[in-house]
Design an enzyme around this catalytic site. Structure first.
Site, PDB file in Angstrom:
ATOM      1  N   LYS A  11       0.817  -1.212   0.000  1.00 42.37           N
ATOM      2  CA  LYS A  11       0.000   0.000   0.000  1.00 42.37           C
ATOM      3  C   LYS A  11       0.863   1.279   0.000  1.00 42.37           C
ATOM      4  CE  LYS A  11      -3.976  -2.155   2.363  1.00 42.37           C
ATOM      5  NZ  LYS A  11      -4.860  -2.060   3.567  1.00 42.37           N
ATOM      6  N   TYR A  51     -12.563  -2.561  -3.403  1.00 34.62           N
ATOM      7  CA  TYR A  51     -13.018  -2.708  -2.019  1.00 34.62           C
ATOM      8  C   TYR A  51     -14.541  -2.804  -1.915  1.00 34.62           C
ATOM      9  CZ  TYR A  51      -8.477  -2.059   0.356  1.00 34.62           C
ATOM     10  OH  TYR A  51      -7.204  -2.210   0.858  1.00 34.62           O
ATOM     11  N   PHE A  59     -15.648   3.086   7.206  1.00 36.01           N
ATOM     12  CA  PHE A  59     -14.333   3.538   6.743  1.00 36.01           C
ATOM     13  C   PHE A  59     -14.148   3.433   5.232  1.00 36.01           C
ATOM     14  CE2 PHE A  59     -14.016  -0.892   8.238  1.00 36.01           C
ATOM     15  CZ  PHE A  59     -13.487  -1.535   7.111  1.00 36.01           C
ATOM     16  N   ARG A  87      -1.555 -14.295   4.524  1.00 33.68           N
ATOM     17  CA  ARG A  87      -2.296 -13.651   5.617  1.00 33.68           C
ATOM     18  C   ARG A  87      -1.525 -13.793   6.940  1.00 33.68           C
ATOM     19  NH1 ARG A  87      -6.608 -10.311   4.560  1.00 33.68           N
ATOM     20  NH2 ARG A  87      -6.963 -10.624   6.778  1.00 33.68           N
ATOM     21  N   THR A  93      -5.018  -7.037  10.978  1.00 29.84           N
ATOM     22  CA  THR A  93      -5.376  -5.771  10.314  1.00 29.84           C
ATOM     23  C   THR A  93      -4.870  -4.561  11.112  1.00 29.84           C
ATOM     24  OG1 THR A  93      -7.384  -6.877   9.555  1.00 29.84           O
ATOM     25  CG2 THR A  93      -7.326  -4.483   9.354  1.00 29.84           C
ATOM     26  N   ARG A 104       2.902  -6.373   9.221  1.00 40.53           N
ATOM     27  CA  ARG A 104       2.207  -5.223   9.810  1.00 40.53           C
ATOM     28  C   ARG A 104       2.789  -4.829  11.166  1.00 40.53           C
ATOM     29  NH1 ARG A 104      -3.798  -7.042   7.706  1.00 40.53           N
ATOM     30  NH2 ARG A 104      -3.892  -5.679   5.874  1.00 40.53           N
ATOM     31  N   ASN A 114      -1.831   0.311   6.876  1.00 46.30           N
ATOM     32  CA  ASN A 114      -1.282  -0.947   7.391  1.00 46.30           C
ATOM     33  C   ASN A 114      -0.459  -1.726   6.366  1.00 46.30           C
ATOM     34  OD1 ASN A 114      -3.379  -1.877   5.863  1.00 46.30           O
ATOM     35  ND2 ASN A 114      -4.450  -2.937   7.508  1.00 46.30           N
ATOM     36  N   HIS A 117      -2.018  -5.524   1.594  1.00 46.07           N
ATOM     37  CA  HIS A 117      -3.307  -6.192   1.417  1.00 46.07           C
ATOM     38  C   HIS A 117      -3.040  -7.635   0.991  1.00 46.07           C
ATOM     39  CE1 HIS A 117      -7.342  -7.210  -0.059  1.00 46.07           C
ATOM     40  NE2 HIS A 117      -6.694  -7.796  -1.048  1.00 46.07           N
ATOM     41  N   GLU A 128      -9.794 -10.576  -7.370  1.00 47.61           N
ATOM     42  CA  GLU A 128      -8.836  -9.470  -7.209  1.00 47.61           C
ATOM     43  C   GLU A 128      -7.697  -9.553  -8.218  1.00 47.61           C
ATOM     44  OE1 GLU A 128      -9.727  -9.066  -2.388  1.00 47.61           O
ATOM     45  OE2 GLU A 128      -7.700  -9.559  -3.050  1.00 47.61           O
TER      46      GLU A 128
HETATM   47  N1  UDP Z   1      -9.638  -0.653   7.680  1.00 52.58           N
HETATM   48  C1  UDP Z   1      -9.740   0.589   8.278  1.00 52.58           C
HETATM   49  N2  UDP Z   1     -10.422   0.691   9.471  1.00 52.58           N
HETATM   50  C2  UDP Z   1     -10.983  -0.377  10.078  1.00 52.58           C
HETATM   51  C3  UDP Z   1     -10.881  -1.641   9.454  1.00 52.58           C
HETATM   52  C4  UDP Z   1     -10.199  -1.737   8.265  1.00 52.58           C
HETATM   53  O1  UDP Z   1      -9.232   1.571   7.753  1.00 52.58           O
HETATM   54  O2  UDP Z   1     -11.569  -0.225  11.155  1.00 52.58           O
HETATM   55  C5  UDP Z   1      -8.931  -0.775   6.395  1.00 52.58           C
HETATM   56  C6  UDP Z   1      -7.566  -1.417   6.557  1.00 52.58           C
HETATM   57  O3  UDP Z   1      -6.663  -0.740   5.713  1.00 52.58           O
HETATM   58  C7  UDP Z   1      -7.792  -2.820   6.066  1.00 52.58           C
HETATM   59  C8  UDP Z   1      -8.856  -2.612   4.982  1.00 52.58           C
HETATM   60  O4  UDP Z   1      -9.666  -1.587   5.504  1.00 52.58           O
HETATM   61  O5  UDP Z   1      -6.601  -3.397   5.584  1.00 52.58           O
HETATM   62  C9  UDP Z   1      -9.700  -3.814   4.673  1.00 52.58           C
HETATM   63  O6  UDP Z   1     -10.263  -4.322   5.864  1.00 52.58           O
HETATM   64  P1  UDP Z   1     -10.236  -5.874   6.198  1.00 52.58           P
HETATM   65  O7  UDP Z   1     -11.108  -6.093   7.364  1.00 52.58           O
HETATM   66  O8  UDP Z   1     -10.544  -6.644   4.948  1.00 52.58           O
HETATM   67  O9  UDP Z   1      -8.713  -6.111   6.659  1.00 52.58           O
HETATM   68  P2  UDP Z   1      -7.532  -6.941   5.983  1.00 52.58           P
HETATM   69  O10 UDP Z   1      -8.140  -8.063   5.185  1.00 52.58           O
HETATM   70  O11 UDP Z   1      -6.774  -5.966   5.116  1.00 52.58           O
HETATM   71  O12 UDP Z   1      -6.699  -7.421   7.125  1.00 52.58           O
HETATM   72 MG    MG Z   2      -9.624  -8.053   3.745  1.00 60.33          MG
END
Ligand code: UDP
Ligand code: MG
Length: 134
Positions: A11, A51, A59, A87, A93, A104, A114, A117, A128
């Site tokens: 990112k 997204y 958010f 992952r 996250t 992370r 963070n 992705h 994707e």
């Molecule tokens: N995100 C955020 N605020 C939140 C939760 C998620 O800004 O409270 C953002 C964060 O950058 C995250 C992305 O939204 O990576 C997608 O969320 P997801 O729950 O899919 O997390 P990931 O799969 O990236 O761990």
């Molecule tokens: Mg996700």
């Protein structure tokens, strides 16, 4: 077991801080193959499509403007069980919850900035990957 593919993004916050090599090194050290890679600066429209699963989250708007705020690295990662493996290497996250040694935990600034992705299922990985590489 046959190889799987997943989409990984580095990112804007990580690209901006010159962390691309360090993050790719973690993938390669863990036996993951970088099958495809490119640097792109996506539009807000593209980010919204990417997204879409989060469109009802509070958010969503900020998330899309963030992803489109600067260049990112898009990659197709390949390897055995690579969806889960990626992952696990990424960590939680919220970097505050991310385990020691994860990407992370090491590099992320906050829950929104963070650094990476990673697709979370075979179905999303294939969607994707098509979005970024077609
Ligand atoms: N995100 C955020 N605020 C939140 C939760 C998620 O800004 O409270 C953002 C964060 O950058 C995250 C992305 O939204 O990576 C997608 O969320 P997801 O729950 O899919 O997390 P990931 O799969 O990236 O761990
Ligand atoms: Mg996700």
């Amino acid at each position: 077991m046959s190889d799987q593919k997943t989409l990984s993004l580095i990112k804007p916050d990580a690209v901006e801080r010159n962390l691309v090599g360090k993050i790719i090194d973690i993938f390669e050290t863990n036996g993951i193959v970088i099958e495809k890679i490119k640097k792109v600066h996506v539009s807000n429209e593209f980010a919204k499509k990417f997204y879409d699963v989060h469109k009802d989250k509070p958010f969503f708007k900020e998330l899309c403007s963030y992803l489109s705020s600067g260049p990112i690295i898009a990659m197709v990662l390949k390897g055995e069980n690579v969806i889960k493996k990626n992952r696990d290497l990424m960590g939680a996250t919220n970097p505050k919850d991310a385990k020691e040694g994860t990407i992370r935990q090491k590099f992320a600034i906050s829950i929104d900035k963070n650094s990476v992705h990673g697709s979370d299922s075979e179905e999303n990985a294939s969607k994707e990957i098509s979005l970024f590489f077609s």
